[in-house]
Design a protein around this motif. Structure first.
Motif, short mmCIF file in Angstrom:
data_model
loop_
_atom_site.label_atom_id
_atom_site.label_comp_id
_atom_site.label_asym_id
_atom_site.label_seq_id
_atom_site.Cartn_x
_atom_site.Cartn_y
_atom_site.Cartn_z
N THR A 168 -1.51 3.95 -11.33
CA THR A 168 -2.25 3.48 -10.17
C THR A 168 -3.57 2.89 -10.64
N ILE A 214 -0.82 8.43 0.32
CA ILE A 214 -0.34 9.75 -0.08
C ILE A 214 -1.10 10.82 0.70
N THR A 241 0.82 -1.21 0.00
CA THR A 241 0.00 0.00 0.00
C THR A 241 0.85 1.26 0.00
N LEU A 242 0.44 2.19 -0.86
CA LEU A 242 1.03 3.53 -0.89
C LEU A 242 -0.03 4.51 -0.39
N PHE A 252 6.43 0.71 -7.00
CA PHE A 252 5.30 -0.18 -6.73
C PHE A 252 4.87 -0.90 -8.01
N LYS A 253 4.79 -0.15 -9.09
CA LYS A 253 4.36 -0.72 -10.38
C LYS A 253 5.34 -1.80 -10.85
N THR A 257 -3.46 2.10 -3.56
CA THR A 257 -3.11 3.49 -3.34
C THR A 257 -4.22 4.15 -2.53
N ILE A 293 -7.48 2.32 -6.10
CA ILE A 293 -7.38 3.58 -5.36
C ILE A 293 -8.55 3.73 -4.40
N ILE A 296 -5.37 7.75 -1.04
CA ILE A 296 -5.12 9.19 -1.13
C ILE A 296 -5.87 9.87 0.01
N CYS A 351 6.15 12.06 -3.83
CA CYS A 351 6.34 10.72 -4.40
C CYS A 351 6.12 10.71 -5.91
N VAL A 359 5.99 5.73 -7.33
CA VAL A 359 4.85 4.96 -7.84
C VAL A 359 5.35 3.88 -8.80
#
Length: 664
Positions: free
Chosen positions: A388, A61, A58-59, A327-328, A337, A391, A339, A142, A324
């Motif tokens: 992404t 932001i 998980t990212l 992660f990709k 992701t 999301i 947000i 990021c 990003v």
């Protein structure tokens, strides 16, 4: 490896339903969704449960460093055994290169890099290649270029027991990963040799690696803490680079320099054809100087403007490699992701590219930089969207954009675990509002409760604050302060803490607003000129401001206005809708609401109070030159201490003091 959520809390209120709906949406292939959670409903905890149950890297932001730091601490507590990383801009101070044609003013780039944040950034990228259980808390930085993840992951050294390591080969490999040999000052990103033993300090961790050899055969790998002396023996260790940007290992440097010089000559020719001799001479001198410095030292201030020449797998105009992309590269589309405060964060992501290209266009047009400067940039919003897939937009007031992107897959989290309901709202006329406010403040002070007063302008907040503090109120004096953007960041934090502790009864501000402002002691929010049109009184702003009173059992909002604007009507209706749902839930489940109680976290300043009082209040003009240097050294030490605790406000204040001393 599965995520391991460790907490005594269990989902309650609307959290179980919200978690189940988010999981259902993901399983059904709805890759974009909105978590619309009211203030205090535990949105972070719900997201943590989704991460645990999906096991998706998980990212997260956030739109600023402070909120990112709060989220980092929360996720660290929830996932103590997993890889939770912090990735924000590593600049304590950043003045970008710029040119103002109207005044013929050139502003050189000036930066101060925070060593701790640099370490945390490297830890984040290294963690991404060390396992699947990764959560990275990032700011919008990021989406800036950090180099190719393929090259970063390819530049590693794997140490195994009984492995043969000729001394020269080992040293060459360490240098290729940007580690420097240092026998005197041993620090992160360096190594040293003691006979058959090699010690190296990875740039991204707190442990020193002790390698013991016999006849160039690796016999022992020992992790040693530099301060406690604790040791851990390992059989395998992978060393990652000491820098994120590791490009430049492709074409020979001479070929790169020839390409730069060739492009510079094209610019010179173009300027001369337009009879712009000043710009032609300027770019020629700049490039020649930069190339000389690169050849002599291997580095120049502003080297990022030439980054495209050093990258093997990227061409002019291609998107930059960002976090990003890490992660990709690692998981394809199988990562999540999140947000946070999406109604603020999304516009920031959208605007990053345009602000960057506008500044650089002026530099290129006037001969300060080559067009290659455009290639060192943040992602465009459409490029971010392409990278992404899964999301979750998190906000109490999502914008129409997020709702449209999610195709109306909006998960509501309205019921708080504490049973608290949204504040009661009253609309009162603006005529006689100040006497009415005085009456309300008297009640608030008698009940030992805090108040926020929201004005439209800075001047109005200052004038109202002065009036309230000077008003002839002999029965109960009002302790008041104002708060707006002209107040230093550090001072803002101190004022908010003084409100919570009772040193102030009321704060007057323009945009005390909204995201991340956690004040459980506030029971009254009064908004002046609530019916005015504009950003400060939009539907989203009003809901966010009113939410500041939602953490108190007796929370109340007073809107002063002689008419009801469309935004005001929508905001009031939304709060009423939420209250209705919350009241019905509490009645059905026999829940008695409870106020949120939260201790005030002690500041770093209190932990080192004596040292700060001793050194920051010294008059530098009273010191001799040698004493001034010692004083600056002491200030730098304290600045780094604050930065190491992620207390950037204190660090910035001391940094400014150091600059003032050095410039005098």
């Amino acid at each position: 490896m599965s995520f391991n959520l460790q907490t005594k809390m269990t989902p309650s209120g609307d959290q179980p339903k919200a978690i189940a709906q988010m999981l259902q949406n993901l399983n059904a292939g709805h890759e974009k969704q909105v978590l619309m959670g009211v203030t205090g409903s535990g949105k972070t905890f719900s997201i943590a449960n989704v991460i645990q149950q999906t096991n998706l890297p998980t990212l997260v932001i956030s739109h600023n460093k402070t909120l990112a730091g709060q989220l980092y601490q929360e996720f660290k507590e929830l996932f103590p055994k997993d890889r939770v990383s912090y990735f924000v801009s590593y600049y304590d101070y950043y003045q970008p290169e710029a040119y103002i044609p109207s005044t013929d003013t050139y502003i050189a780039k000036e930066v101060e890099i925070n060593d701790l944040i640099d370490k945390l950034r490297l830890e984040a990228t290294s963690n991404l290649f060390s396992g699947d259980n990764n959560i990275v808390i990032a700011s919008v930085s990021c989406i800036y270029n950090i180099g190719d993840p393929i090259e970063f992951s390819g530049k590693t050294i794997e140490f195994k027991l009984n492995q043969s390591w000729p001394r020269r080969k080992l040293l060459e490999n360490l240098v290729s990963l940007f580690y420097t040999r240092s026998e005197l000052e041993f620090k992160r990103g360096s190594f040293r040799i003691r006979g058959d033993q090699v010690e190296l300090w990875p740039a991204y961790q707190d442990w020193i690696i002790h390698l013991e050899f016999e006849n160039e055969i690796l016999k022992n790998i020992i992790f040693r803490h530099p301060y406690t002396g604790n040791e851990i023996t390992e059989k395998l260790f992978t060393l990652y680079p000491a820098k994120q940007y590791v490009s430049g290992g492709g074409p020979e440097k001479k070929e790169i320099y020839r390409s730069i010089l060739s492009d510079a000559q094209k610019q010179v020719k173009m300027f001369k054809s337009q009879n712009r001799l000043l710009e032609a001479n300027r770019i020629q001198q700049r490039v020649e100087y930069d190339l000389e410095m690169l050849q002599e030292t291997g580095y120049i201030n502003g080297i990022e403007n030439y980054s495209i020449y050093f990258e093997q797998n990227r061409k002019t105009g291609d998107p930059p490699y960002t976090l990003v992309d890490y992660f990709k590269h690692r998981w394809g589309n199988e990562f999540l992701t999140v947000i946070d405060e999406s109604h603020v964060t999304i516009p920031q992501i959208k605007g990053m590219y345009f602000g960057d290209v506008a500044r650089k266009k002026t530099l290129v047009d006037f001969g300060f930089r080559l067009p290659s400067a455009f290639d060192n940039r943040p992602l465009k919003f459409e490029e971010f969207n392409q990278r992404t897939s899964k999301i979750i937009y998190v906000s109490a007031t999502p914008s129409p954009f997020e709702i449209e992107q999610s195709q109306n897959h909006v998960v509501e989290q309205i019921i708080r675990p504490t049973g608290l309901i949204d504040p009661h709202i009253e609309i009162r006329p603006s005529n006689g509002q100040i006497p009415n406010i005085l009456e309300e403040l008297t009640k608030q002070i008698q009940n030992k409760q805090r108040t926020l007063l929201i004005t439209l302008t800075k001047r109005m907040s200052e004038d109202l604050s002065t009036y309230l503090s000077d008003v002839n109120n002999t029965q109960i004096p009002i302790k008041v302060a104002y708060l707006h953007s002209d107040i230093d960041t550090l001072e803002r934090t101190e004022i908010l803490d003084k409100l919570r502790s009772g040193d102030y009864d009321v704060l007057v501000g323009v945009n005390l607003l909204r995201e991340g402002l956690d004040l459980p002691e506030v029971s009254l929010v009064a908004i002046l000129d609530a019916g005015q049109q504009g950003f400060l009184r939009s539907r989203s702003s009003l809901i966010q401001i009113m939410g500041r009173a939602s953490r108190h059992l007796e929370g109340k909002v007073i809107l002063y206005s002689d008419f009801i604007s469309p935004a005001m009507k929508e905001a009031v209706n939304e709060v009423k809708r939420r209250r209705k749902i919350q009241l019905a839930y509490n009645k059905d489940h026999n829940i008695t609401p409870q106020s949120i109680t939260k201790s005030i976290r002690p500041k770093i300043i209190e932990l080192v109070k004596t040292e700060k009082e001793d050194i920051t209040q010294i008059d530098p003009n009273s010191l001799t030159p040698p004493q001034r240097q010692k004083h600056i050294t002491a200030l730098r030490k304290q600045m780094k201490l604050f930065a190491s605790e992620l207390n950037f406000e204190e660090a910035i204040k001391i940094r400014d003091q150091i600059r003032e001393i050095e410039n005098n």
